[in-house]
Write a protein that holds these residues in place. Structure first.
Motif, PDB file in Angstrom:
ATOM      1  N   ILE A  30      22.423-120.800 -50.898  1.00  0.00           N
ATOM      2  CA  ILE A  30      23.775-120.449 -51.297  1.00  0.00           C
ATOM      3  C   ILE A  30      24.403-121.743 -51.677  1.00  0.00           C
ATOM      4  O   ILE A  30      25.225-122.431 -50.243  1.00  0.00           O
ATOM      5  CB  ILE A  30      24.261-119.206 -50.506  1.00  0.00           C
ATOM      6  N   THR A  31      24.778-121.936 -52.199  1.00  0.00           N
ATOM      7  CA  THR A  31      25.667-122.730 -52.671  1.00  0.00           C
ATOM      8  C   THR A  31      27.155-123.198 -51.236  1.00  0.00           C
ATOM      9  O   THR A  31      27.925-122.568 -51.035  1.00  0.00           O
ATOM     10  CB  THR A  31      26.790-122.962 -53.989  1.00  0.00           C
ATOM     11  N   GLY A  32      26.859-124.634 -50.378  1.00  0.00           N
ATOM     12  CA  GLY A  32      28.449-124.398 -49.739  1.00  0.00           C
ATOM     13  C   GLY A  32      27.492-124.177 -48.338  1.00  0.00           C
ATOM     14  O   GLY A  32      28.099-125.015 -47.765  1.00  0.00           O
ATOM     15  N   ILE A  33      26.572-123.538 -48.045  1.00  0.00           N
ATOM     16  CA  ILE A  33      26.166-123.927 -46.805  1.00  0.00           C
ATOM     17  C   ILE A  33      26.005-125.168 -45.778  1.00  0.00           C
ATOM     18  O   ILE A  33      25.562-125.252 -45.573  1.00  0.00           O
ATOM     19  CB  ILE A  33      24.902-122.965 -47.232  1.00  0.00           C
ATOM     20  N   TYR A  34      24.983-126.002 -46.606  1.00  0.00           N
ATOM     21  CA  TYR A  34      24.201-126.950 -46.627  1.00  0.00           C
ATOM     22  C   TYR A  34      25.830-128.219 -45.715  1.00  0.00           C
ATOM     23  O   TYR A  34      26.098-128.963 -44.956  1.00  0.00           O
ATOM     24  CB  TYR A  34      23.762-128.071 -47.462  1.00  0.00           C
ATOM     25  N   GLU A  35      26.841-128.023 -46.819  1.00  0.00           N
ATOM     26  CA  GLU A  35      28.049-128.790 -46.532  1.00  0.00           C
ATOM     27  C   GLU A  35      28.818-128.276 -45.636  1.00  0.00           C
ATOM     28  O   GLU A  35      29.555-128.496 -44.616  1.00  0.00           O
ATOM     29  CB  GLU A  35      29.325-128.828 -47.950  1.00  0.00           C
ATOM     30  N   ALA A  36      29.206-127.390 -44.678  1.00  0.00           N
ATOM     31  CA  ALA A  36      29.843-126.079 -44.160  1.00  0.00           C
ATOM     32  C   ALA A  36      28.598-126.802 -42.603  1.00  0.00           C
ATOM     33  O   ALA A  36      29.594-126.381 -41.651  1.00  0.00           O
ATOM     34  CB  ALA A  36      30.024-124.446 -44.411  1.00  0.00           C
ATOM     35  N   THR A  37      27.551-126.204 -43.120  1.00  0.00           N
ATOM     36  CA  THR A  37      26.967-126.857 -41.844  1.00  0.00           C
ATOM     37  C   THR A  37      26.945-128.056 -41.023  1.00  0.00           C
ATOM     38  O   THR A  37      27.059-128.664 -40.011  1.00  0.00           O
ATOM     39  CB  THR A  37      25.611-126.685 -41.442  1.00  0.00           C
ATOM     40  N   LYS A  38      27.360-129.206 -41.896  1.00  0.00           N
ATOM     41  CA  LYS A  38      27.526-130.531 -41.528  1.00  0.00           C
ATOM     42  C   LYS A  38      28.666-130.784 -40.955  1.00  0.00           C
ATOM     43  O   LYS A  38      28.796-131.425 -39.602  1.00  0.00           O
ATOM     44  CB  LYS A  38      27.520-131.090 -42.784  1.00  0.00           C
ATOM     45  N   ILE A  39      29.583-130.055 -41.512  1.00  0.00           N
ATOM     46  CA  ILE A  39      30.849-130.377 -40.742  1.00  0.00           C
ATOM     47  C   ILE A  39      30.905-129.702 -40.192  1.00  0.00           C
ATOM     48  O   ILE A  39      31.698-130.374 -38.749  1.00  0.00           O
ATOM     49  CB  ILE A  39      32.135-129.522 -42.286  1.00  0.00           C
ATOM     50  N   ILE A  40      30.798-128.325 -39.341  1.00  0.00           N
ATOM     51  CA  ILE A  40      30.302-127.634 -38.166  1.00  0.00           C
ATOM     52  C   ILE A  40      29.928-128.464 -37.273  1.00  0.00           C
ATOM     53  O   ILE A  40      30.089-128.165 -36.222  1.00  0.00           O
ATOM     54  CB  ILE A  40      29.915-126.037 -38.569  1.00  0.00           C
ATOM     55  N   ASP A  41      28.720-129.089 -37.312  1.00  0.00           N
ATOM     56  CA  ASP A  41      28.484-129.447 -36.270  1.00  0.00           C
ATOM     57  C   ASP A  41      28.540-130.430 -36.048  1.00  0.00           C
ATOM     58  O   ASP A  41      29.044-131.387 -35.082  1.00  0.00           O
ATOM     59  CB  ASP A  41      26.416-130.155 -37.283  1.00  0.00           C
ATOM     60  N   ALA A  42      29.698-131.744 -37.223  1.00  0.00           N
ATOM     61  CA  ALA A  42      30.297-132.733 -36.717  1.00  0.00           C
ATOM     62  C   ALA A  42      31.675-131.985 -35.823  1.00  0.00           C
ATOM     63  O   ALA A  42      31.718-132.735 -34.513  1.00  0.00           O
ATOM     64  CB  ALA A  42      30.643-133.274 -37.886  1.00  0.00           C
ATOM     65  N   ALA A  43      32.431-130.982 -36.248  1.00  0.00           N
ATOM     66  CA  ALA A  43      32.927-130.851 -35.856  1.00  0.00           C
ATOM     67  C   ALA A  43      33.181-130.766 -33.834  1.00  0.00           C
ATOM     68  O   ALA A  43      33.360-130.382 -33.060  1.00  0.00           O
ATOM     69  CB  ALA A  43      33.652-129.028 -35.575  1.00  0.00           C
ATOM     70  N   ILE A  44      31.547-129.513 -34.278  1.00  0.00           N
ATOM     71  CA  ILE A  44      31.285-129.307 -32.233  1.00  0.00           C
ATOM     72  C   ILE A  44      31.082-130.071 -32.168  1.00  0.00           C
ATOM     73  O   ILE A  44      31.071-131.064 -30.533  1.00  0.00           O
ATOM     74  CB  ILE A  44      29.645-128.417 -32.160  1.00  0.00           C
ATOM     75  N   LYS A  45      30.685-131.485 -32.411  1.00  0.00           N
ATOM     76  CA  LYS A  45      29.832-133.307 -31.820  1.00  0.00           C
ATOM     77  C   LYS A  45      31.207-134.247 -31.207  1.00  0.00           C
ATOM     78  O   LYS A  45      31.287-134.255 -29.963  1.00  0.00           O
ATOM     79  CB  LYS A  45      29.241-133.371 -32.602  1.00  0.00           C
ATOM     80  N   SER A  46      32.726-133.266 -32.075  1.00  0.00           N
ATOM     81  CA  SER A  46      33.665-134.308 -31.828  1.00  0.00           C
ATOM     82  C   SER A  46      34.399-133.086 -30.938  1.00  0.00           C
ATOM     83  O   SER A  46      36.087-134.277 -31.231  1.00  0.00           O
ATOM     84  CB  SER A  46      34.103-134.924 -32.689  1.00  0.00           C
ATOM     85  N   GLU A  47      34.279-131.917 -31.079  1.00  0.00           N
ATOM     86  CA  GLU A  47      35.056-131.344 -29.938  1.00  0.00           C
ATOM     87  C   GLU A  47      36.390-131.036 -30.422  1.00  0.00           C
ATOM     88  O   GLU A  47      37.336-130.606 -29.726  1.00  0.00           O
ATOM     89  CB  GLU A  47      35.197-131.702 -27.967  1.00  0.00           C
ATOM     90  N   THR A  48      35.817-130.674 -31.340  1.00  0.00           N
ATOM     91  CA  THR A  48      37.019-130.221 -32.618  1.00  0.00           C
ATOM     92  C   THR A  48      37.697-128.379 -32.388  1.00  0.00           C
ATOM     93  O   THR A  48      36.671-127.466 -32.659  1.00  0.00           O
ATOM     94  CB  THR A  48      36.765-130.810 -34.350  1.00  0.00           C
ATOM     95  N   LYS A  49      38.849-127.963 -32.508  1.00  0.00           N
ATOM     96  CA  LYS A  49      38.924-126.938 -32.297  1.00  0.00           C
ATOM     97  C   LYS A  49      38.476-126.373 -33.622  1.00  0.00           C
ATOM     98  O   LYS A  49      39.394-126.391 -34.613  1.00  0.00           O
ATOM     99  CB  LYS A  49      39.853-126.592 -31.816  1.00  0.00           C
ATOM    100  N   ILE A  50      38.248-124.907 -33.524  1.00  0.00           N
ATOM    101  CA  ILE A  50      37.014-124.314 -34.723  1.00  0.00           C
ATOM    102  C   ILE A  50      38.586-122.756 -34.421  1.00  0.00           C
ATOM    103  O   ILE A  50      38.403-122.532 -33.832  1.00  0.00           O
ATOM    104  CB  ILE A  50      35.858-124.672 -35.153  1.00  0.00           C
ATOM    105  N   LEU A  51      39.193-122.533 -35.643  1.00  0.00           N
ATOM    106  CA  LEU A  51      39.256-121.017 -35.948  1.00  0.00           C
ATOM    107  C   LEU A  51      38.627-120.316 -37.086  1.00  0.00           C
ATOM    108  O   LEU A  51      38.529-120.271 -37.693  1.00  0.00           O
ATOM    109  CB  LEU A  51      41.197-120.977 -35.568  1.00  0.00           C
ATOM    110  N   ILE A  52      38.292-119.089 -36.421  1.00  0.00           N
ATOM    111  CA  ILE A  52      38.470-118.727 -36.927  1.00  0.00           C
ATOM    112  C   ILE A  52      39.120-117.160 -37.520  1.00  0.00           C
ATOM    113  O   ILE A  52      39.466-116.410 -37.405  1.00  0.00           O
ATOM    114  CB  ILE A  52      36.489-117.389 -37.146  1.00  0.00           C
ATOM    115  N   ASN A  53      38.935-117.072 -38.883  1.00  0.00           N
ATOM    116  CA  ASN A  53      40.026-115.933 -39.434  1.00  0.00           C
ATOM    117  C   ASN A  53      39.428-115.024 -39.945  1.00  0.00           C
ATOM    118  O   ASN A  53      38.737-115.465 -41.323  1.00  0.00           O
ATOM    119  CB  ASN A  53      41.350-116.971 -40.478  1.00  0.00           C
ATOM    120  N   GLY A  54      39.675-113.957 -39.748  1.00  0.00           N
ATOM    121  CA  GLY A  54      38.636-112.664 -39.518  1.00  0.00           C
ATOM    122  C   GLY A  54      39.710-111.658 -40.851  1.00  0.00           C
ATOM    123  O   GLY A  54      41.072-111.824 -41.142  1.00  0.00           O
TER     124      GLY A  54
END
Length: 557
Positions: free
Chosen positions: A60-84
């Motif tokens: 699925i398009t976008g999955i690879y890019e998204a995982t890279k961004i999220i992994d980097a955010a976790i590593k840098s302790e960036t706060k993530i908000l999930i909007n449902g």
């Protein structure tokens, strides 16, 4: 329900024999599979034996890019908000993604908008919520694909956005236009049939799988609830996901599912679609309809028994309030129908109604009249509504053709929402009726049968094979057989307007039950034709073959 005509799906008899022998299944079951449009041995085998190993989220398009961004955010302790979103699809999506991010060590939070105060989707309020907690990354679930303004505002505030959604994207001159997000994940952009029908929770699950495949498989019970709730076709990837998740609801490991079944009074370890549709899902949906739904996410992922007990009682209380609100609206709708409805090809009604339950009212009217239903709630100078449509009629055709009258609209083929000015309601209704006349619509109420059989062909083996085709729902309807010239024996009413009887044909006799068919005009000893689904009835430890009746008529000579 009375049908003007009973029609049997045509199949090639020689090919039917070939399928039956090749897969070692009965002729009636083979005919059901072919009537579903399955064409060859491999396709049928995959349908009968869906394999989770065939799911590859990175297709699925976008999955690879998204995982890279999220992994980097976790590593840098960036706060993530999930909007449902506040419905079952959005709530299960949020629960899955939030829980897996927490398990991966992310500094994750979630925001569920209030239906009335905030409205659907990613909004300016969502961005303000992200700013308040210091989040620099927002991940949308079950929304965002048309929220251009909110994404632009997030970008200006230095907040990145990843969109995961399954709703129809904006198309201009046949080209897909999406918000300027860091990554956009929506299978409808790709057009790959296998993933095209994923619900919002299915898309969120794909991202979860990409982040941690093994961990993600533990959420298939939540994927099943969200997918079934959103009325998407239960084919391709959806069938694979639900087939495995169904077992996790039958015999739950998750404490919230155990509690949900308990408060809904489900003691059986063999759940059916009606358990989900009328017992479990309404309780998940209820808070989002008339209250704040954020605590549903907490309920779904909690392991604390005391917290679960408290939240489950709250869910039951809110669901009771939802039922009372819906009953009041339905009474007013019935009165309006008696005065305003003149057998138009589409139902359009509005009133000073609670906006949270108009969707369920639309569903009931769609089922009753077998045509699109638009129910709108007047709120000041605007009207917000929900629409439901029978299979084969695409609501997006209606909404796209009348978009000049709408402030906002979205959704998918069978379920959609819209907002317009109150002053445009009559023009909107007129436009919808004109569109309905242009869309091909067969006024005949036809009953489609998968196979015509004699009772000697209906065996326990057939009933057991039919169970392999479950779960049934949108896009995978329950098989329907028809048999002629059956003698009615031991006819009686039971329970709340149900019919029980035995049906005999050429010396073969099988028990049958017709739920809510107590008013059927048939007599003891008469000859009838019956449409039914074979099933195995379990009672006091004994199993027996039983026909679940769907329609009856006097035998047609």
């Amino acid at each position: 329900m009375q049908y003007s005509e009973w029609v049997v799906v045509k199949t090639n008899q020689e090919y039917l024999q070939y399928i039956s022998k090749s897969l070692n299944i009965t002729i009636p079951t083979a005919q059901v599979l072919l009537s579903k449009g399955l064409k060859d041995i491999d396709e049928i085998y995959s349908f009968l034996n869906p394999n989770i190993d065939n799911i590859d989220p990175f297709e699925i398009t976008g999955i690879y890019e998204a995982t890279k961004i999220i992994d980097a955010a976790i590593k840098s302790e960036t706060k993530i908000l999930i909007n449902g979103d506040y419905d079952a699809d959005g709530l299960t999506s949020t629960a899955i993604l939030y829980d897996i991010l927490i398990k991966k060590g992310a500094k994750a939070f979630y925001h569920i908008p209030h239906r009335i105060q905030h409205g659907y989707g990613l909004s300016i309020r969502s961005i303000e919520e992200a700013k308040k907690i210091g989040a620099k990354l927002i991940i949308t679930v079950d929304c965002g694909i048309r929220d251009f303004e909110a994404v632009e505002y997030a970008n200006k505030e230095g907040i990145g956005v990843i969109i995961t959604d399954h709703h129809e994207p904006l198309r201009l001159n046949e080209e897909v236009v999406t918000p300027h997000a860091l990554a956009v994940i929506n299978p409808k952009i790709d057009g790959k049939p296998y993933y095209n029908y994923l619900a919002g929770v299915g898309v969120a699950f794909m991202l979860a799988m990409a982040l941690s495949r093994e961990e993600a498989l533990g959420y298939l019970d939540l994927v099943t609830l969200g997918t079934y709730a959103d009325m998407v076709p239960l084919i391709h990837a959806n069938r694979t996901l639900i087939k495995h998740g169904w077992e996790m609801i039958d015999s739950p490991v998750r404490n919230s599912i155990k509690m949900l079944k308990n408060i809904a009074g489900i003691n059986s370890n063999s759940i059916r679609g009606f358990h989900l549709s009328f017992c479990l899902i309404p309780r998940i949906n209820a808070p989002g309809r008339i209250d704040q739904a954020g605590d549903v996410v907490r309920f779904l992922i909690s392991e604390d028994e005391s917290e679960l007990d408290s939240l489950s009682k709250w869910l039951n209380q809110i669901n009771s309030m939802r039922q009372k609100t819906e009953e009041k609206i339905m009474a007013e709708v019935e009165e309006k129908l008696s005065k305003e409805f003149d057998d138009e090809p589409v139902i359009v009604l509005w009133g000073d109604w609670h906006p949270g339950v108009v969707g369920t009212v639309a569903s009931k009217l769609m089922d009753r009249f077998n045509r699109p239903a638009f129910i709108l709630s007047i709120q000041g100078e605007k009207a917000k509504g929900s629409a439901r449509s029978p299979a084969g009629i695409d609501l997006q055709e209606f909404l796209n053709a009348s978009k000049d009258l709408l402030i906002r609209f979205g959704g998918h083929k069978q379920a959609a929402g819209m907002t317009l000015l109150k002053d445009n309601l009559y023009a909107f209704k007129e436009k919808l009726c004109l569109i309905a006349q242009e869309i091909v619509r067969d006024d005949k109420n036809i009953l489609l049968l998968d196979a015509a059989v004699n009772l000697n062909e209906v065996t326990e083996k057939v009933a057991e094979e039919i169970s392999l085709l479950e779960p049934f729902g949108e896009g995978n309807r329950e098989p329907l057989f028809g048999a002629k010239e059956l003698t009615v024996l031991n006819l009686r009413k039971v329970g709340n307007n149900h019919l029980k009887m035995f049906l005999r044909q050429n010396g073969n006799t099988i028990g049958a039950i017709g739920f809510d068919m107590g008013d059927a005009q048939i007599l003891e000893g008469s000859l009838i034709d019956a449409a039914f689904t074979p099933s195995i009835n379990e009672w006091e430890g004994m199993k027996s073959l039983q026909l679940q009746l769907k329609a009856l008529r006097r035998t047609q000579k």
